[in-house]
Design an enzyme around this catalytic site. Structure first.
Site, PDB file in Angstrom:
ATOM      1  N   ASP A  45       0.818  -1.209   0.000  1.00  0.00           N
ATOM      2  CA  ASP A  45       0.000   0.000   0.000  1.00  0.00           C
ATOM      3  C   ASP A  45       0.859   1.269   0.000  1.00  0.00           C
ATOM      4  O   ASP A  45       0.506   2.269  -0.626  1.00  0.00           O
ATOM      5  CB  ASP A  45      -0.923   0.002   1.218  1.00  0.00           C
ATOM      6  CG  ASP A  45      -2.023  -1.039   1.104  1.00  0.00           C
ATOM      7  OD1 ASP A  45      -2.206  -1.586   0.002  1.00  0.00           O
ATOM      8  OD2 ASP A  45      -2.689  -1.311   2.122  1.00  0.00           O
ATOM      9  N   GLY A  46       1.983   1.224   0.712  1.00  0.00           N
ATOM     10  CA  GLY A  46       2.872   2.380   0.739  1.00  0.00           C
ATOM     11  C   GLY A  46       3.431   2.698  -0.638  1.00  0.00           C
ATOM     12  O   GLY A  46       3.594   3.868  -0.999  1.00  0.00           O
ATOM     13  N   ASN A 118      -5.780   8.482   1.538  1.00  0.00           N
ATOM     14  CA  ASN A 118      -6.224   7.855   2.780  1.00  0.00           C
ATOM     15  C   ASN A 118      -6.776   8.844   3.806  1.00  0.00           C
ATOM     16  O   ASN A 118      -7.928   8.756   4.205  1.00  0.00           O
ATOM     17  CB  ASN A 118      -5.074   7.075   3.422  1.00  0.00           C
ATOM     18  CG  ASN A 118      -4.969   5.670   2.887  1.00  0.00           C
ATOM     19  OD1 ASN A 118      -5.871   5.187   2.219  1.00  0.00           O
ATOM     20  ND2 ASN A 118      -3.863   5.010   3.185  1.00  0.00           N
ATOM     21  N   ALA A 158      -7.051   2.431   7.435  1.00  0.00           N
ATOM     22  CA  ALA A 158      -5.661   2.797   7.733  1.00  0.00           C
ATOM     23  C   ALA A 158      -5.562   3.406   9.129  1.00  0.00           C
ATOM     24  O   ALA A 158      -5.991   2.800  10.107  1.00  0.00           O
ATOM     25  CB  ALA A 158      -5.151   3.739   6.649  1.00  0.00           C
ATOM     26  N   TYR A 159      -5.024   4.619   9.238  1.00  0.00           N
ATOM     27  CA  TYR A 159      -4.820   5.254  10.552  1.00  0.00           C
ATOM     28  C   TYR A 159      -6.139   5.368  11.311  1.00  0.00           C
ATOM     29  O   TYR A 159      -6.196   5.189  12.531  1.00  0.00           O
ATOM     30  CB  TYR A 159      -4.200   6.633  10.335  1.00  0.00           C
ATOM     31  CG  TYR A 159      -3.544   7.240  11.563  1.00  0.00           C
ATOM     32  CD1 TYR A 159      -2.164   7.215  11.714  1.00  0.00           C
ATOM     33  CD2 TYR A 159      -4.305   7.838  12.555  1.00  0.00           C
ATOM     34  CE1 TYR A 159      -1.560   7.777  12.831  1.00  0.00           C
ATOM     35  CE2 TYR A 159      -3.710   8.405  13.673  1.00  0.00           C
ATOM     36  CZ  TYR A 159      -2.343   8.365  13.809  1.00  0.00           C
ATOM     37  OH  TYR A 159      -1.749   8.920  14.905  1.00  0.00           O
ATOM     38  N   ASN A 160      -7.202   5.660  10.601  1.00  0.00           N
ATOM     39  CA  ASN A 160      -8.523   5.794  11.213  1.00  0.00           C
ATOM     40  C   ASN A 160      -8.919   4.559  12.009  1.00  0.00           C
ATOM     41  O   ASN A 160      -9.523   4.657  13.072  1.00  0.00           O
ATOM     42  CB  ASN A 160      -9.558   6.074  10.114  1.00  0.00           C
ATOM     43  CG  ASN A 160     -10.985   5.939  10.599  1.00  0.00           C
ATOM     44  OD1 ASN A 160     -11.520   6.799  11.278  1.00  0.00           O
ATOM     45  ND2 ASN A 160     -11.621   4.824  10.233  1.00  0.00           N
ATOM     46  N   ARG A 161      -8.591   3.396  11.485  1.00  0.00           N
ATOM     47  CA  ARG A 161      -8.955   2.144  12.166  1.00  0.00           C
ATOM     48  C   ARG A 161      -8.250   2.026  13.516  1.00  0.00           C
ATOM     49  O   ARG A 161      -8.828   1.516  14.483  1.00  0.00           O
ATOM     50  CB  ARG A 161      -8.615   0.948  11.271  1.00  0.00           C
ATOM     51  CG  ARG A 161      -8.980  -0.409  11.850  1.00  0.00           C
ATOM     52  CD  ARG A 161      -8.861  -1.495  10.792  1.00  0.00           C
ATOM     53  NE  ARG A 161      -9.011  -2.809  11.386  1.00  0.00           N
ATOM     54  CZ  ARG A 161      -7.991  -3.614  11.718  1.00  0.00           C
ATOM     55  NH1 ARG A 161      -6.733  -3.198  11.502  1.00  0.00           N
ATOM     56  NH2 ARG A 161      -8.193  -4.784  12.265  1.00  0.00           N
TER      57      ARG A 161
END
Length: 256
Positions: A45-46, A118, A158-161
């Protein structure tokens, strides 16, 4: 077909890239890093996020395809072990195209804009960051803590999770606002829950952002001297080329 390859910087990904390039060149495809119609991302993904920002100035004209060689490939459609199948599909099939809008982040003081697939985050790990949130120019709340995260549907995993935000189903274009380590006590309260909203909303963040960073996808920008940030969905889209059936639930289960 004009194409380009963006590969993760490791020997295995470079090996996959070499096989892919040799085969496609022999099939008559044209390798063009400056003006590709298709960008093949070899890594995870990165790597795909890097490619999106690398081709941001041509984003609406390009399709992206991911081949997974790393530890997490939520955006990728094939594993390296499926390279032969991937090449066959590229040469013999017409793809379905799935579009995902980019979030626009605008710094009013500098009249400068950034884009994210994202999420965007305002983060301050030095001191508590106080942020006033306005939605469609209506005051919503004041947040006090490490910062704020605003994610898209694509970024909901992503970070939200990690902030206990909701994972949003594929096909829904929404925005999700979440606080990062909020301070809650008798003198200050905020919603303290992720807030999911329509993608037509405009979110304005105001505060003294000294020592804070704007983080957008894998990139960041120093916010010293900034005091107003406006976020909204842009007209820019990432177009994913999909050559076989896509199961969002299957990819989601691979996360845990």
């Amino acid at each position: 077909m004009n194409y380009a390859i963006v590969a993760k910087k490791d020997p295995y990904s470079y090996q996959v890239e070499a096989i892919l390039k040799k085969t496609l060149d022999e099939a008559g495809w044209n390798y063009d890093k400056e003006h590709p119609s298709l960008v093949i991302c070899v890594g995870g993904d990165g790597t795909l996020l890097y490619a999106v920002h690398r081709y941001l100035n041509k984003i609406n004209e390009i399709r992206f395809l991911g081949i997974h060689t790393g530890t997490l490939g939520f955006f990728t459609d094939y594993t390296a072990e499926e390279l032969e199948e991937c090449i066959y599909d590229l040469l013999h099939k017409e793809p379905m195209v799935f579009a995902s809008k980019l979030l626009k982040v605008h710094l009013t003081k500098e009249n400068k804009s950034f884009y994210a697939l994202n999420e965007m985050r305002v983060e301050n790990v030095i001191k508590s960051q106080r942020v006033d949130i306005y939605i469609d120019d209506e005051f919503f709340e004041t947040c006090n803590g490490t910062g704020i995260c605003l994610s898209t549907q694509a970024g909901s995993t992503a970070y939200n999770r990690s902030l206990r935000g909701a994972v949003i189903d594929s096909g829904l274009s929404l925005l999700q606002l979440a606080e990062i380590t909020p301070i809650q006590h008798s003198k200050h309260r905020s919603l303290n829950n992720p807030y999911v909203m329509m993608d037509t909303r405009s979110i304005r963040m105001e505060g003294e952002f000294s020592d804070a960073l704007l983080c957008y996808d894998h990139l960041h920008y120093c916010l010293d001297g900034m005091n107003t940030i406006i976020c909204e969905m842009s007209d820019l889209e990432v177009h994913f080329a999909r050559y076989r059936e896509y199961s969002y639930l299957k990819r989601l289960k691979n996360l845990y």
